[in-house]
Design a protein around this motif. Structure first.
Motif, PDB file in Angstrom:
ATOM      1  N   ILE A 320     107.490  14.946  66.218  1.00  0.00           N
ATOM      2  CA  ILE A 320     107.175  16.161  67.322  1.00  0.00           C
ATOM      3  C   ILE A 320     108.211  16.874  67.557  1.00  0.00           C
ATOM      4  O   ILE A 320     108.047  17.983  68.254  1.00  0.00           O
ATOM      5  CB  ILE A 320     106.646  15.425  68.544  1.00  0.00           C
ATOM      6  N   GLN A 321     109.604  16.674  66.988  1.00  0.00           N
ATOM      7  CA  GLN A 321     110.695  17.646  67.187  1.00  0.00           C
ATOM      8  C   GLN A 321     110.194  18.952  66.410  1.00  0.00           C
ATOM      9  O   GLN A 321     111.078  19.975  66.540  1.00  0.00           O
ATOM     10  CB  GLN A 321     111.777  17.207  67.202  1.00  0.00           C
ATOM     11  N   TYR A 322     109.496  18.849  65.263  1.00  0.00           N
ATOM     12  CA  TYR A 322     109.547  20.003  64.492  1.00  0.00           C
ATOM     13  C   TYR A 322     107.978  20.377  64.266  1.00  0.00           C
ATOM     14  O   TYR A 322     107.566  20.087  63.215  1.00  0.00           O
ATOM     15  CB  TYR A 322     109.959  19.527  62.820  1.00  0.00           C
ATOM     16  N   PRO A 323     107.510  21.067  65.151  1.00  0.00           N
ATOM     17  CA  PRO A 323     106.019  21.523  65.281  1.00  0.00           C
ATOM     18  C   PRO A 323     105.796  22.658  64.355  1.00  0.00           C
ATOM     19  O   PRO A 323     104.617  22.811  63.591  1.00  0.00           O
ATOM     20  CB  PRO A 323     105.377  21.879  66.548  1.00  0.00           C
ATOM     21  N   LEU A 347      99.667  25.206  61.203  1.00  0.00           N
ATOM     22  CA  LEU A 347      98.784  25.212  62.465  1.00  0.00           C
ATOM     23  C   LEU A 347      99.341  25.456  63.786  1.00  0.00           C
ATOM     24  O   LEU A 347      98.751  25.859  64.624  1.00  0.00           O
ATOM     25  CB  LEU A 347      98.316  23.668  62.529  1.00  0.00           C
ATOM     26  N   SER A 348     100.688  25.391  63.972  1.00  0.00           N
ATOM     27  CA  SER A 348     101.356  25.728  65.044  1.00  0.00           C
ATOM     28  C   SER A 348     101.751  27.182  65.142  1.00  0.00           C
ATOM     29  O   SER A 348     101.506  27.795  64.000  1.00  0.00           O
ATOM     30  CB  SER A 348     102.647  24.868  65.124  1.00  0.00           C
ATOM     31  N   ASN A 349     101.650  27.790  66.369  1.00  0.00           N
ATOM     32  CA  ASN A 349     102.275  29.220  66.502  1.00  0.00           C
ATOM     33  C   ASN A 349     103.273  28.782  67.964  1.00  0.00           C
ATOM     34  O   ASN A 349     103.282  27.999  68.501  1.00  0.00           O
ATOM     35  CB  ASN A 349     101.399  29.982  66.812  1.00  0.00           C
ATOM     36  N   GLN A 394      87.924  29.002  56.473  1.00  0.00           N
ATOM     37  CA  GLN A 394      88.475  29.390  57.708  1.00  0.00           C
ATOM     38  C   GLN A 394      88.884  28.291  58.515  1.00  0.00           C
ATOM     39  O   GLN A 394      88.356  27.227  58.409  1.00  0.00           O
ATOM     40  CB  GLN A 394      87.438  30.415  58.386  1.00  0.00           C
ATOM     41  N   LEU A 395      89.695  28.229  59.398  1.00  0.00           N
ATOM     42  CA  LEU A 395      90.299  27.281  60.354  1.00  0.00           C
ATOM     43  C   LEU A 395      89.435  27.685  61.624  1.00  0.00           C
ATOM     44  O   LEU A 395      90.100  28.573  62.165  1.00  0.00           O
ATOM     45  CB  LEU A 395      91.546  27.027  60.274  1.00  0.00           C
TER      46      LEU A 395
END
Length: 448
Positions: A320-323, A347-349, A394-395
């Motif tokens: 969780i420290q590196y999304p 997936l992260s932004n 697409q996602l």
């Protein structure tokens, strides 16, 4: 006496003739000095551009964030004044996250290439202070600033504190371009380009070019030629070559996004699959677990587009420290069983951090007879559906955040699968179903 007079007249006529010849055929100081079409610094090139030290120019801290938070992305900026570049006047410029400016293209290519011996037509009229594979998704800013008063303004475009793609995110570069009103001069300034990888331009292209006109002046290509607190000055020629320039300029286009996906670990997987190394996924999983930070991976096979061939869906994340390391890729095989990356996304932004997603279910969630992949992050509560919509992979995001259990079934018995989730923000349990364009919330009924 007469002979001496005739000799003096002859000498006078000779001197007059010599002066006439020098005036007619001698190089005048104000004439343009044009070099070859493609030149190396200090130049000149065929237009008359040269390059010299820019150390005397002051670094200007830009403060206006363009909000270009992408890995390989571009944004078009209006210029505060008309700017002449290679004989053409422009009123806007496209900035790439990858350390360059383009006047008539919008190519976000991360794979830098040399401008010599041949310019790059696909990059158009290009200013490249530090064309490298930079990553703006989570760190750094592309910023602008206008300083001074007309007709002596300076337009600043700064790449501020940005890491290179795939490298240590604490290892970042900061540099800028300054465009000068009236003189049309260009200055590159480097505040911090000392990095562990790609140090001082060792993986960057630095220079100018007009791709359409086949002209370029290169300072460096994959060479450590720049340093912290240094600069490069590109004066616009006082008398530029009149043969160079265009009256009509095409509007910036957009690069084929398919080209931009072909990098990173997913490409390595495709290459090894194409060599027949079927154990690559298991080896990669073990390899990632030994890295720092470690990566956890999983994969599945599904026919997303209904072509009768299963695609490889590969998902990996760290702790969780590196999304920023949370990543999804789709690899597809063609008729000859050759794999390529057809979809790739972090997936992260900056606004939504995805920590530990997992592949939950493979099912036809959009009622098109094709497989869809349900992906859920228990930590953030975010749910995604990966599938084939509008003729492309697409996602899609399922609304609401839910950290409880997930069930996929036909709640209202209409022949379509629904997504049921518990411990949601509003209300405690939600049900969403595909309505043809999105996953919409439906009334909870018959859920027990």
């Amino acid at each position: 006496m007469q002979a001496r007079r005739r000799f003096s007249i002859f000498i006078l006529l000779f001197l007059i003739g010599l002066i006439v010849i020098l005036l007619l055929f001698g190089r005048r100081p104000e004439e343009v000095v044009a070099g070859p079409a493609v030149a190396l610094c200090p130049g000149p090139d065929f237009y008359g551009y040269t390059c010299a030290s820019g150390d005397a120019f002051a670094y200007i801290d830009a403060t206006h964030d363009t909000q270009l938070y992408q890995d390989d992305g571009t944004i078009t900026l209006d210029l505060p004044f008309p700017f002449v570049f290679y004989g053409t006047t422009y009123t806007s410029v496209t900035a790439s996250s990858n350390g360059n400016l383009q006047f008539d293209t919008a190519n976000a290519a991360f794979f830098n290439d040399c401008l010599a011996p041949d310019p790059l037509p696909e990059m158009g009229d290009l200013i490249a202070p530090y064309w490298d594979d930079l990553d703006l998704r989570f760190f750094g800013f592309l910023e602008t600033e206008v300083v001074g008063e007309p007709p002596d303004r300076i337009f600043v475009i700064e790449w501020d504190d940005i890491p290179r793609f795939g490298e240590n995110t604490d290892d970042r570069v900061t540099f800028e371009v300054q465009l000068f009103e009236t003189s049309h001069d260009i200055v590159f300034l480097y505040e911090d380009v000392t990095t562990f990888e790609g140090n001082n331009g060792q993986s960057a292209t630095i220079g100018l070019q007009s791709g359409a006109q086949g002209l370029a002046l290169q300072y460096g290509c994959n060479q450590p030629v720049v340093a912290d607190a240094k600069g490069i000055y590109w004066p616009h020629p006082t008398e530029p070559n009149a043969e160079v320039g265009r009256e009509t300029v095409m509007a910036p286009g957009v690069a084929d996004p398919g080209l931009l996906y072909a990098k990173g670990e997913a490409v390595m997987v495709a290459e090894q699959l194409n060599r027949g190394e079927t154990a690559v996924l298991a080896r990669l999983r073990q390899h990632w677990l030994t890295q720092s930070p470690l990566l956890t991976s999983e994969w599945t096979w599904a026919d997303l587009n209904g072509n009768g061939r299963s695609e490889l869906i590969l998902l990996w994340h760290s702790t969780i420290q590196y999304p920023e390391l949370t990543h999804l890729a789709v690899l597809a095989a063609d008729e000859t069983n050759k794999f390529s990356v057809i979809f790739q996304q972090t997936l992260s932004n900056r606004q939504s951090l995805i920590y530990t997603p997992t592949i939950h279910t493979t099912a036809d969630l959009t009622n098109d007879t094709y497989d869809d992949i349900l992906i859920h992050d228990q930590t953030s509560g975010q749910t995604f559906v990966l599938g084939y919509y509008n003729n492309q992979i697409q996602l899609l995001t399922v609304p609401d955040l839910c950290t409880g259990s997930i069930i996929v079934r036909d709640v209202d018995e209409n022949g379509r699968l629904d997504i049921i989730r518990d411990h949601c923000t509003t209300p405690g349990r939600t049900t969403h179903s595909w309505n043809g364009t999105e996953f919409a919330k439906i009334e909870n009924k018959n859920q027990q």
